[in-house]
Design a protein around this motif. Structure first.
Motif, short mmCIF file in Angstrom:
data_model
loop_
_atom_site.label_atom_id
_atom_site.label_comp_id
_atom_site.label_asym_id
_atom_site.label_seq_id
_atom_site.Cartn_x
_atom_site.Cartn_y
_atom_site.Cartn_z
N GLY A 1 9.27 8.63 -41.28
CA GLY A 1 7.88 8.43 -40.91
C GLY A 1 7.62 7.20 -40.08
N ALA A 2 8.62 6.32 -39.91
CA ALA A 2 8.41 5.08 -39.18
C ALA A 2 8.35 5.34 -37.67
N TYR A 3 7.64 4.44 -36.98
CA TYR A 3 7.56 4.48 -35.51
C TYR A 3 8.70 3.64 -34.95
N VAL A 4 9.45 4.20 -34.03
CA VAL A 4 10.59 3.52 -33.42
C VAL A 4 10.55 3.71 -31.91
N GLN A 5 11.42 2.99 -31.22
CA GLN A 5 11.60 3.13 -29.78
C GLN A 5 13.03 3.56 -29.50
N VAL A 6 13.16 4.52 -28.61
CA VAL A 6 14.45 5.11 -28.29
C VAL A 6 14.76 4.83 -26.84
N ALA A 7 15.92 4.21 -26.58
CA ALA A 7 16.35 3.93 -25.21
C ALA A 7 17.16 5.12 -24.71
N VAL A 8 16.58 5.87 -23.78
CA VAL A 8 17.23 7.05 -23.22
C VAL A 8 17.54 6.78 -21.75
N PRO A 9 18.54 7.46 -21.19
CA PRO A 9 18.83 7.27 -19.76
C PRO A 9 17.61 7.56 -18.92
N ALA A 10 17.24 6.59 -18.06
CA ALA A 10 15.99 6.72 -17.30
C ALA A 10 16.17 7.51 -16.02
N THR A 11 17.16 7.18 -15.24
CA THR A 11 17.32 7.82 -13.94
C THR A 11 18.75 7.67 -13.46
N ALA A 12 19.15 8.58 -12.63
CA ALA A 12 20.48 8.53 -12.06
C ALA A 12 20.50 7.80 -10.73
N SER B 1 17.98 2.46 -18.53
CA SER B 1 17.40 3.19 -19.66
C SER B 1 15.92 2.91 -19.73
N SER B 2 15.24 3.80 -20.42
CA SER B 2 13.80 3.67 -20.59
C SER B 2 13.47 3.78 -22.07
N LEU B 3 12.55 2.93 -22.53
CA LEU B 3 12.14 2.95 -23.93
C LEU B 3 11.01 3.97 -24.12
N LEU B 4 11.22 4.89 -25.03
CA LEU B 4 10.23 5.91 -25.32
C LEU B 4 9.91 5.88 -26.82
N PRO B 5 8.66 6.16 -27.18
CA PRO B 5 8.31 6.17 -28.61
C PRO B 5 8.89 7.38 -29.32
N GLY B 6 9.25 7.15 -30.56
CA GLY B 6 9.80 8.24 -31.37
C GLY B 6 9.34 8.10 -32.81
N THR B 7 9.55 9.15 -33.59
CA THR B 7 9.15 9.17 -34.99
C THR B 7 10.34 9.54 -35.85
N LEU B 8 10.61 8.71 -36.86
CA LEU B 8 11.70 9.01 -37.79
C LEU B 8 11.25 10.06 -38.79
N ARG B 9 12.10 11.04 -38.98
CA ARG B 9 11.83 12.07 -39.99
C ARG B 9 13.10 12.27 -40.80
N GLY B 10 12.92 12.66 -42.06
CA GLY B 10 14.08 12.97 -42.88
C GLY B 10 14.85 14.16 -42.31
N TYR B 11 16.15 14.14 -42.51
CA TYR B 11 16.94 15.26 -41.98
C TYR B 11 16.47 16.57 -42.60
N ASP C 1 19.41 10.25 -45.18
CA ASP C 1 20.67 9.98 -44.50
C ASP C 1 21.40 11.30 -44.25
N PRO C 2 21.51 11.68 -42.98
CA PRO C 2 21.01 11.00 -41.77
C PRO C 2 19.51 11.27 -41.56
N LEU C 3 18.97 10.63 -40.52
CA LEU C 3 17.58 10.83 -40.13
C LEU C 3 17.51 11.59 -38.81
N ARG C 4 16.37 12.21 -38.59
CA ARG C 4 16.08 12.83 -37.30
C ARG C 4 15.05 11.97 -36.57
N VAL C 5 15.22 11.82 -35.27
CA VAL C 5 14.24 11.13 -34.44
C VAL C 5 13.76 12.11 -33.38
#
Length: 407
Positions: A314-325, A87-97, A246-250
């Protein structure tokens, strides 16, 4: 016999010494001068010989030192292979649903507000009330005009009925009956227009009550009692800002290289630096249908439960997404060379010859680089290479110190 012989031999020696003493003083000084000159010449020759020998030894030392300094000593590492399916860590932004600024639809003055920032409100809950004297007067006028129109319609209807009876007895002409019919029809339309105007003003009157359009939390309150509120969202400011937490969108911008590794429904892990050791599990719910041309990235949307409100919009978060197969090679970041032709890695063969390899960087991980192509797992990569290093240079590989891993 012996004594005579000795006596005969002693006589010449004595004569010789006496002869020397009989030499003039000038000859004795000349002889001493020659001996001194000879000694000086011998000393000068010895000094010159010493200087020549010292110069020869120094030249050899300089040549040996120059040869040693000309030799480049380098440290090398072998590329490391990443695990497939990482997995790879990518920056993301929390937003209200759901997020919405709340504007007024009616012009007036703020009488009261009932919800401040941070307040959790339900759908339909009263947030503020406005005083709208102009709308109140317009509504009263519209109601009076409707009453007038209704009265005119009643008169036109009764008149039409009488003229219809007169027409049956042929007491009036058809033209006169048609005029009464037209007047009645016009009054019906006028009453409908008056009703529509009354409903419009009644709706504006209802906008005096500012209510929450959905359940959420108040994130902004921009007005206070007595403020003049302008209708609309063009130049006026929002009264409140509301967000559903609740819930949030990233929202994540996924590099093009990873676009084929994600799909709707995949699970991802979200972390926030201010909440160490805590992981939040979300699901990819939406994906953009095209790669963004300026950034060469794909926007994905992750839905994240937030029932305990630990995460805030509005918070800054990191999202672990599949990096490569498939597995890739990683090298230290200090091994990269920046050249006009593009990034390069200096590889050393068994004979100490340098070969600069053109590489394609898949991802910059900070201290390490993930390489898409350009090197093999067995290549010996120079770390901290000199900027002047070039193809064909010969270098001396220094062994790694024991207990010190390559990094």
């Amino acid at each position: 016999m012996t004594e005579k012989t000795h006596a005969s031999l002693a006589i010449p020696a004595r004569e010789t010494e006496e002869g020397e003493h009989r030499l003039p003083p000038r000859h004795r000084e000349w002889k001493r001068a020659k001996i001194a000159v000879l000694i000086v010449l011998i000393l000068l020759a010895l000094g010159a010989l010493r200087t020549v020998i010292a110069n020869m030894m120094q030249s050899r030392e300089v040549a040996a030192s120059t040869e040693q300094n000309a030799q480049q000593y380098v440290h090398i590492v072998l590329p490391k292979q990443t695990d497939s399916g990482g997995s790879s860590l990518l920056p993301g932004t929390l937003r209200g649903y759901v997020e919405s600024p709340i504007y007024a639809r009616s012009t007036g003055y703020l009488l009261h507000w009932y919800a401040d920032i941070g307040a959790h409100v339900k759908q339909g809950q009263l947030l503020a009330e406005l005083d709208t004297p102009e709308v109140d007067q317009q509504l009263a006028q519209a109601l009076a005009q409707r009453q007038q129109t209704s009265s005119s319609l009643a008169l036109a209807k009764s008149s039409l009925e009488r003229w219809q009876q007169l027409r049956q007895r042929d007491a009036v002409s058809q033209q006169e009956l048609d005029e009464r019919q037209s007047t009645y029809t016009q009054d019906v339309a006028n009453l409908a227009a008056a009703d529509a105007n009354v409903k419009r003003l009644q709706q504006l009157e209802s906008f005096k009550r500012i209510v929450a359009p959905f359940t959420g939390v108040v994130t902004q309150r921009n007005v206070d009692v007595g403020d003049l509120i302008d209708a609309g969202s063009g130049t006026s400011r929002a009264l409140f800002a509301l967000a559903q937490s609740d819930p949030l969108r990233v929202y994540v911008q996924l590099p093009q290289a990873y676009a084929q590794n994600v799909a709707v429904g995949q699970k991802v892990v979200v972390t926030q630096a201010e909440l160490p050791g805590q992981q939040f599990h979300g699901t990819i719910t939406h994906m953009s249908g095209a790669i963004d041309v300026p950034t060469r990235s794909l926007q994905i949307e992750v839905t994240l439960p937030n029932s305990d409100d630990r995460l805030r919009p509005g918070a800054y978060v990191q999202v672990a997404v599949p990096a490569t197969a498939h597995a890739r090679l990683t090298v230290p970041g200090n091994a990269l060379l920046f050249r006009a032709e593009g990034p390069r890695l200096a590889v050393v063969d068994a004979n100490g010859k340098v070969d600069l390899h053109k590489v394609v960087i898949a991802q910059d991980l900070g201290q390490t680089l993930e390489i898409e192509s350009g090197i093999e797992p067995t290549d010996r990569i120079i770390i901290n290479p000199s900027d002047s290093i070039a193809d064909g240079d010969h270098v001396q590989v220094q062994p790694q110190k024991s207990g010190k891993g390559a990094s």
